[in-house]
Design a protein around this motif. Structure first.
Motif, PDB file in Angstrom:
ATOM      1  N   UNK A 109      -6.000   4.411   9.368  1.00 59.26           N
ATOM      2  CA  UNK A 109      -7.328   4.177   8.807  1.00 59.26           C
ATOM      3  C   UNK A 109      -7.232   3.760   7.344  1.00 59.26           C
ATOM      4  N   UNK A 110      -8.269   3.110   6.859  1.00 54.73           N
ATOM      5  CA  UNK A 110      -8.281   2.591   5.488  1.00 54.73           C
ATOM      6  C   UNK A 110      -8.084   3.704   4.461  1.00 54.73           C
ATOM      7  N   UNK A 111      -8.660   4.899   4.734  1.00 57.09           N
ATOM      8  CA  UNK A 111      -8.500   6.004   3.797  1.00 57.09           C
ATOM      9  C   UNK A 111      -7.051   6.437   3.665  1.00 57.09           C
ATOM     10  N   UNK A 112      -6.328   6.456   4.778  1.00 58.31           N
ATOM     11  CA  UNK A 112      -4.910   6.828   4.750  1.00 58.31           C
ATOM     12  C   UNK A 112      -4.100   5.719   4.074  1.00 58.31           C
ATOM     13  N   UNK A 113      -4.465   4.475   4.315  1.00 54.54           N
ATOM     14  CA  UNK A 113      -3.762   3.360   3.665  1.00 54.54           C
ATOM     15  C   UNK A 113      -3.926   3.433   2.150  1.00 54.54           C
ATOM     16  N   UNK A 114      -5.138   3.700   1.699  1.00 52.73           N
ATOM     17  CA  UNK A 114      -5.388   3.798   0.267  1.00 52.73           C
ATOM     18  C   UNK A 114      -4.631   4.978  -0.345  1.00 52.73           C
ATOM     19  N   UNK A 115      -4.611   6.097   0.376  1.00 50.94           N
ATOM     20  CA  UNK A 115      -3.884   7.280  -0.090  1.00 50.94           C
ATOM     21  C   UNK A 115      -2.393   6.970  -0.218  1.00 50.94           C
ATOM     22  N   UNK A 116      -1.838   6.294   0.778  1.00 53.54           N
ATOM     23  CA  UNK A 116      -0.423   5.921   0.776  1.00 53.54           C
ATOM     24  C   UNK A 116      -0.099   5.030  -0.422  1.00 53.54           C
ATOM     25  N   UNK A 117      -0.921   4.023  -0.636  1.00 52.84           N
ATOM     26  CA  UNK A 117      -0.687   3.086  -1.738  1.00 52.84           C
ATOM     27  C   UNK A 117      -0.848   3.788  -3.081  1.00 52.84           C
ATOM     28  N   UNK A 118      -1.855   4.654  -3.212  1.00 47.12           N
ATOM     29  CA  UNK A 118      -2.095   5.342  -4.485  1.00 47.12           C
ATOM     30  C   UNK A 118      -0.940   6.279  -4.837  1.00 47.12           C
ATOM     31  N   UNK A 119      -0.386   6.959  -3.824  1.00 48.15           N
ATOM     32  CA  UNK A 119       0.759   7.839  -4.071  1.00 48.15           C
ATOM     33  C   UNK A 119       1.948   7.032  -4.577  1.00 48.15           C
ATOM     34  N   UNK A 120       2.218   5.900  -3.944  1.00 52.01           N
ATOM     35  CA  UNK A 120       3.354   5.068  -4.354  1.00 52.01           C
ATOM     36  C   UNK A 120       3.125   4.456  -5.732  1.00 52.01           C
ATOM     37  N   UNK A 121       1.911   3.980  -5.998  1.00 53.04           N
ATOM     38  CA  UNK A 121       1.617   3.354  -7.294  1.00 53.04           C
ATOM     39  C   UNK A 121       1.664   4.366  -8.439  1.00 53.04           C
ATOM     40  N   UNK A 122       1.388   5.623  -8.131  1.00 47.04           N
ATOM     41  CA  UNK A 122       1.415   6.653  -9.173  1.00 47.04           C
ATOM     42  C   UNK A 122       2.816   6.856  -9.740  1.00 47.04           C
ATOM     43  N   UNK A 123       3.847   6.444  -8.990  1.00 49.48           N
ATOM     44  CA  UNK A 123       5.206   6.562  -9.510  1.00 49.48           C
ATOM     45  C   UNK A 123       5.446   5.606 -10.672  1.00 49.48           C
ATOM     46  N   UNK A 124       4.623   4.578 -10.798  1.00 47.64           N
ATOM     47  CA  UNK A 124       4.821   3.586 -11.869  1.00 47.64           C
ATOM     48  C   UNK A 124       4.172   4.021 -13.177  1.00 47.64           C
ATOM     49  N   UNK A 125       3.221   4.939 -13.106  1.00 50.17           N
ATOM     50  CA  UNK A 125       2.486   5.348 -14.308  1.00 50.17           C
ATOM     51  C   UNK A 125       2.909   6.716 -14.822  1.00 50.17           C
ATOM     52  N   UNK A 126       3.768   7.410 -14.081  1.00 48.50           N
ATOM     53  CA  UNK A 126       4.250   8.717 -14.535  1.00 48.50           C
ATOM     54  C   UNK A 126       5.115   8.527 -15.773  1.00 48.50           C
ATOM     55  N   UNK A 127       4.881   9.357 -16.793  1.00 49.41           N
ATOM     56  CA  UNK A 127       5.591   9.202 -18.068  1.00 49.41           C
ATOM     57  C   UNK A 127       7.079   9.498 -17.952  1.00 49.41           C
ATOM     58  N   UNK A 128       7.482  10.149 -16.891  1.00 52.16           N
ATOM     59  CA  UNK A 128       8.904  10.454 -16.691  1.00 52.16           C
ATOM     60  C   UNK A 128       9.647   9.334 -15.969  1.00 52.16           C
ATOM     61  N   UNK A 129       8.904   8.303 -15.552  1.00 51.25           N
ATOM     62  CA  UNK A 129       9.482   7.240 -14.732  1.00 51.25           C
ATOM     63  C   UNK A 129       9.630   5.955 -15.536  1.00 51.25           C
ATOM     64  N   UNK A 130      10.810   5.359 -15.429  1.00 55.04           N
ATOM     65  CA  UNK A 130      11.066   4.072 -16.077  1.00 55.04           C
ATOM     66  C   UNK A 130      10.682   2.926 -15.152  1.00 55.04           C
ATOM     67  N   UNK A 131      11.077   3.030 -13.877  1.00 54.02           N
ATOM     68  CA  UNK A 131      10.743   2.033 -12.859  1.00 54.02           C
ATOM     69  C   UNK A 131      10.259   2.753 -11.609  1.00 54.02           C
ATOM     70  N   UNK A 132       9.071   2.362 -11.143  1.00 55.00           N
ATOM     71  CA  UNK A 132       8.495   3.002  -9.970  1.00 55.00           C
ATOM     72  C   UNK A 132       8.795   2.261  -8.684  1.00 55.00           C
ATOM     73  N   UNK A 133       8.064   2.620  -7.643  1.00 50.35           N
ATOM     74  CA  UNK A 133       8.282   2.059  -6.315  1.00 50.35           C
ATOM     75  C   UNK A 133       7.803   0.610  -6.260  1.00 50.35           C
ATOM     76  N   UNK A 134       8.596  -0.254  -5.644  1.00 49.44           N
ATOM     77  CA  UNK A 134       8.287  -1.675  -5.545  1.00 49.44           C
ATOM     78  C   UNK A 134       7.299  -1.940  -4.417  1.00 49.44           C
ATOM     79  N   UNK A 135       6.674  -3.129  -4.388  1.00 49.06           N
ATOM     80  CA  UNK A 135       5.813  -3.486  -3.249  1.00 49.06           C
ATOM     81  C   UNK A 135       6.545  -3.418  -1.918  1.00 49.06           C
ATOM     82  N   UNK A 136       7.821  -3.806  -1.900  1.00 46.39           N
ATOM     83  CA  UNK A 136       8.586  -3.691  -0.658  1.00 46.39           C
ATOM     84  C   UNK A 136       8.723  -2.225  -0.254  1.00 46.39           C
TER      85      UNK A 136
END
Length: 317
Positions: A221-248
């Protein structure tokens, strides 16, 4: 296959593995999810925890070909993929395939080989083929690489670059068994004459092929898709992370979540599938900052923190 049959067949395969390998059921399921998602698996463990036995058992239980490559500092790319050998009788070059030409390939201690040899696996893992002297040769189908690396003994090793880690769909660890598990290990050894346990075949290649097609029909469902993407994208904005998860990496995350839902006997994915697969799919795709590395922050901790902070969507009835 209907959901009940998928779950039954999967449980039979996992039971067959568990009969030989003493490890957490959830860890074996994570490895199996990676295999069914048409991906490759990275196992990071100290020696003697059963990595080789696990890889061989997966091949035996499905009755497919298996090969083991011991990576060493002097290993050449041709030792992995093969080379053209001159035949004096025919006065022509004949291709001699390397150990990569198998359904399940154990790349043992992959971080001990130089980068050039590590890179020889990249085309094979990504494209399912190898190129030797300008000629492309397809690899068997299915083709799965289960690579291992020792996290403790780092002398004489070459750290896997982020681009190569991204080729592995999941990363997990067998770890040490608990006391009951190690007692069971001794009891099993006392009950047989061979040092290594035997694994019986419980799944045909045809059944495995059908199981690999099932995740394509899982509804997300769209809600689960958005949740999945938001969790992965949050790795790019965490201050402890230099490089987050790629689109692939996000796409592979989606594929693994669908497979996990199928193994649970459902026709749809839930936020719990996302939570279960986030650590093994996302952790090895994160590069931490130097400060975080010095502080001893693990990428798994970062993923766990993101899951705690991220609002969980509610599915419609």
């Amino acid at each position: 296959m209907d959901p009940a049959t998928v779950q039954q067949r999967s449980d039979e395969i996992l039971d067959g593995i568990a009969a030989a390998v003493v490890a957490e059921r959830s860890t074996l399921k994570t490895i199996f999810v990676g295999l069914l998602s048409d991906g490759h698996v990275l196992l990071e463990d100290v020696p003697g925890t059963g990595k080789t036995l696990t890889a061989r058992s997966f091949a035996n239980v499905i009755d497919v070909s298996f090969s083991r490559i011991q990576f060493t500092p002097d290993l050449l790319p041709s030792d992995v993929i093969g080379s053209n050998i001159f035949d004096e009788k025919t006065q022509s070059f004949e291709f001699q395939p390397g150990p990569v030409f198998a359904n399940v390939v154990l790349a043992d201690e992959i971080n001990r080989a130089p980068p050039k040899t590590q890179a020889a696996l990249l085309e094979a893992m990504e494209e399912g083929q190898v190129t030797v002297d300008g000629e492309t040769r397809p690899l068997p189908d299915p083709f799965v690489v289960i690579a291992t690396q020792n996290p403790v003994e780092m002398d004489g090793t070459f750290e896997l670059p982020a681009a190569q880690k991204d080729r592995f769909i999941v990363k997990t660890s067998l770890g040490y068994p608990d006391r009951a598990g190690e007692l069971e290990l001794i009891d099993r050894r006392a009950g047989r004459e061979a040092s290594s346990p035997s694994v019986r075949t419980v799944c045909s290649l045809d059944t495995l092929t059908k199981l690999r097609r099932v995740p394509e029909s899982i509804r997300v469902e769209s809600g689960v898709r958005e949740y999945l993407v938001d969790v992965a994208r949050a790795t790019r904005t965490d201050e402890r992370v230099n490089t987050g998860v790629s689109p692939r990496g996000i796409q592979r995350f989606f594929e693994v979540v669908r497979t996990h839902a199928a193994l649970m006997g459902r026709t749809y994915a839930t936020p719990d599938d996302v939570k279960a697969m986030a650590p093994p799919v996302l952790s090895h795709r994160i590069v931490v900052t130097p400060d975080a590395r010095v502080s001893g922050v693990s990428t798994t901790e970062i993923v766990d923190d993101i899951l705690l902070d991220m609002p969980v969507p509610q599915l419609r009835a």
